[in-house]
Design an enzyme around this catalytic site. Sequence first.
Site, PDB file in Angstrom:
ATOM      1  N   SER A 144     -10.567 -14.130  -8.604  1.00 42.72           N
ATOM      2  CA  SER A 144     -10.659 -14.336 -10.381  1.00 42.72           C
ATOM      3  C   SER A 144     -11.451 -12.524 -10.276  1.00 42.72           C
ATOM      4  O   SER A 144     -10.818 -11.435 -10.249  1.00 42.72           O
ATOM      5  CB  SER A 144     -11.938 -15.079 -11.537  1.00 42.72           C
ATOM      6  OG  SER A 144     -11.935 -14.842 -12.771  1.00 42.72           O
ATOM      7  N   ASP A 303      -8.467  -9.736 -16.186  1.00 39.10           N
ATOM      8  CA  ASP A 303      -9.324 -10.100 -14.984  1.00 39.10           C
ATOM      9  C   ASP A 303      -7.670 -10.050 -14.235  1.00 39.10           C
ATOM     10  O   ASP A 303      -6.723 -10.410 -13.943  1.00 39.10           O
ATOM     11  CB  ASP A 303     -10.400 -10.708 -15.011  1.00 39.10           C
ATOM     12  CG  ASP A 303      -9.317 -12.024 -15.451  1.00 39.10           C
ATOM     13  OD1 ASP A 303      -8.395 -12.291 -15.765  1.00 39.10           O
ATOM     14  OD2 ASP A 303     -10.457 -12.886 -14.520  1.00 39.10           O
ATOM     15  N   ASP A 305      -6.705 -11.734 -11.921  1.00 41.32           N
ATOM     16  CA  ASP A 305      -5.911 -12.954 -12.263  1.00 41.32           C
ATOM     17  C   ASP A 305      -5.374 -13.129 -13.306  1.00 41.32           C
ATOM     18  O   ASP A 305      -4.846 -14.647 -13.488  1.00 41.32           O
ATOM     19  CB  ASP A 305      -6.117 -14.400 -11.316  1.00 41.32           C
ATOM     20  CG  ASP A 305      -7.366 -15.066 -12.080  1.00 41.32           C
ATOM     21  OD1 ASP A 305      -8.539 -14.137 -12.805  1.00 41.32           O
ATOM     22  OD2 ASP A 305      -7.834 -16.137 -11.758  1.00 41.32           O
ATOM     23  N   ASP A 307      -6.973 -14.677 -16.174  1.00 44.77           N
ATOM     24  CA  ASP A 307      -6.929 -15.399 -16.914  1.00 44.77           C
ATOM     25  C   ASP A 307      -8.322 -15.583 -18.183  1.00 44.77           C
ATOM     26  O   ASP A 307      -8.446 -16.297 -18.531  1.00 44.77           O
ATOM     27  CB  ASP A 307      -7.147 -16.571 -16.106  1.00 44.77           C
ATOM     28  CG  ASP A 307      -8.528 -16.531 -15.498  1.00 44.77           C
ATOM     29  OD1 ASP A 307      -9.073 -15.827 -15.396  1.00 44.77           O
ATOM     30  OD2 ASP A 307      -8.447 -17.814 -15.031  1.00 44.77           O
TER      31      ASP A 307
END
Length: 573
Positions: A144, A303, A305, A307
């Site tokens: 993340s 960010d 990834d 999400d």
Amino acid sequence: MNYKEQFDFWLNDAYFDAATKEELLAIRNDEKEIEDRFYKELEFGTGGLRGVIGAGTNRMNIYTVRKATQGLANYIKKEGGQEKGVAIAYDSRNMSPEFADEAALCLAANGIKAYVFDALRPTPELSFALRTLGCIAGIVVTASHNPPEYNGYKAYWEDGAQVTAPRDKDIINEVRAVTSYDDVYTMDKAEAMEKGLYVVIGKEIDDKYMEELKKQIIHPEIIKEVADDIKIVYTPFNGTGNVPARRILAELGYKNVYVVPEQEMPDPNFTTLDYPNPEDPKAFTLALKLAKEKDADIVLATDPDADRLGIYAKDAKTGEYMSFTGNMSGMLIADYVLGQRAATGKMPENPALVTTIVTTNMAMAIADAYKARCIEVLTGFKFIGEQIKIFEQTGCNNYVFGLEESYGCLAGTHARDKDAIVAVMLLCEVASWCKKQGITLCDQMMNLYEKYGYYKEDQYAITLKGLDGSKQIAAIMEKLRNNPPKSFGDLQVTAFRDYEMDKITDMATGEVRPTGLPKSNVLYFDLTNDSWCCARPSGTEPKIKFYMGVKGTNLEDANVKLAALTEAVKALL
């Protein structure tokens, strides 16, 4: 084995490759480093794995990934789900493609088909893919928003959400039961593909995902009207959002989307970022520079990834760009989605807004305004995803929107995790709607404060690394649990919630009642004057976090109250 014995085992056993042994030889005289790498197994928690990349039992490497996957495979086989297969996605971080392959080939060696994306994809698309393909589970390799030395591994179940209780504990037990690397299987990639156990996926899922996102648009006619005028600066932070975010905006008709060139393409070392986190103001330095050059209306950042979404918006009154917390941007979207669905007759029956216990209390006020049920769950978007499943199973409510304070939200049920791509799309629709009204996002945020109250929130975190750090974090939590404070500065504690012990204590009467939520190591203090504070160890970083919120009579009053509460928390520690 103690940490020294584990070190020797990894250094000498034929199972581990030469590169791993070379890395360990380089630290053979560093006792503290050896201890940190081997004093424990990298914990497979309720969110999967996350840690620093490197050799050792307490690190992210092909061996810890393979071992975790073997435990997951064993659980899938016990559940009789091996015929359904597992979807796998990965981000732009160091070793992400390699870890994705290791997981896929371990599954394949266990007779479980792996559907692997052909290139990096956002976490929410993994959630969408596994449901679209009818898989039993999903894996996304990502850390993340953590610093570049980290990577991670998140496990999902067939409903598309990260695994929740009691299944999470059952999977953890299966992972822990794999104590010997002799019981961890893998196979050759070419052989796995030939046998149909390694299947590459890509464009067909992308296209379906885009179509699902577009279903959440409420006013396409307003987007079309202002699409030529609104200016958007976007940065994917060198991650997975670049392609899908730009594609959805282009397909909706937005003409002026400017991407930060230094942060456009994948870069596992995040060269221009100290910390690839939309919560960090420093991460917006290049985006804000570009925004000023282009005179942009809004600045968006996802960010790595994709999400989480962070935003800035231009304040027409000052000409400066104003930052929005995750609570603020979430409220902008929540009020728009609920308000416009109600206004256009598109609100479903028994609508529900789902939020977490550490998210702004403005969410409750917004839900009340539109006669929606507001449901609070524990921290972690998997609990919001779980509510969608419960709604579908029981028919008690219809999910409209869900959000958490950490810059994550979800409109629609195409995914069961926070989705920054749908958030980008909706935030741009909100900005378009505002432009049509002759106002900015900054103006609209002030409108929400005036309508619902001046809610302000903050977070204070203490980083404590290593074995000693984890002991210190445990000690802080035990002190607060066993001797809960009666006040935070001038604010009195009215109720004390201990989610680990499943009890809420009324501080005035001593009456105790259950929390109604799953057990978790979280402590929550209800305070006077519509204030609150919550303490919990981070599930992904060596930190203890304190969340807090207040309600003021105006922005200045709210800021003063929040600063005082933050200082009171620090004084307690």
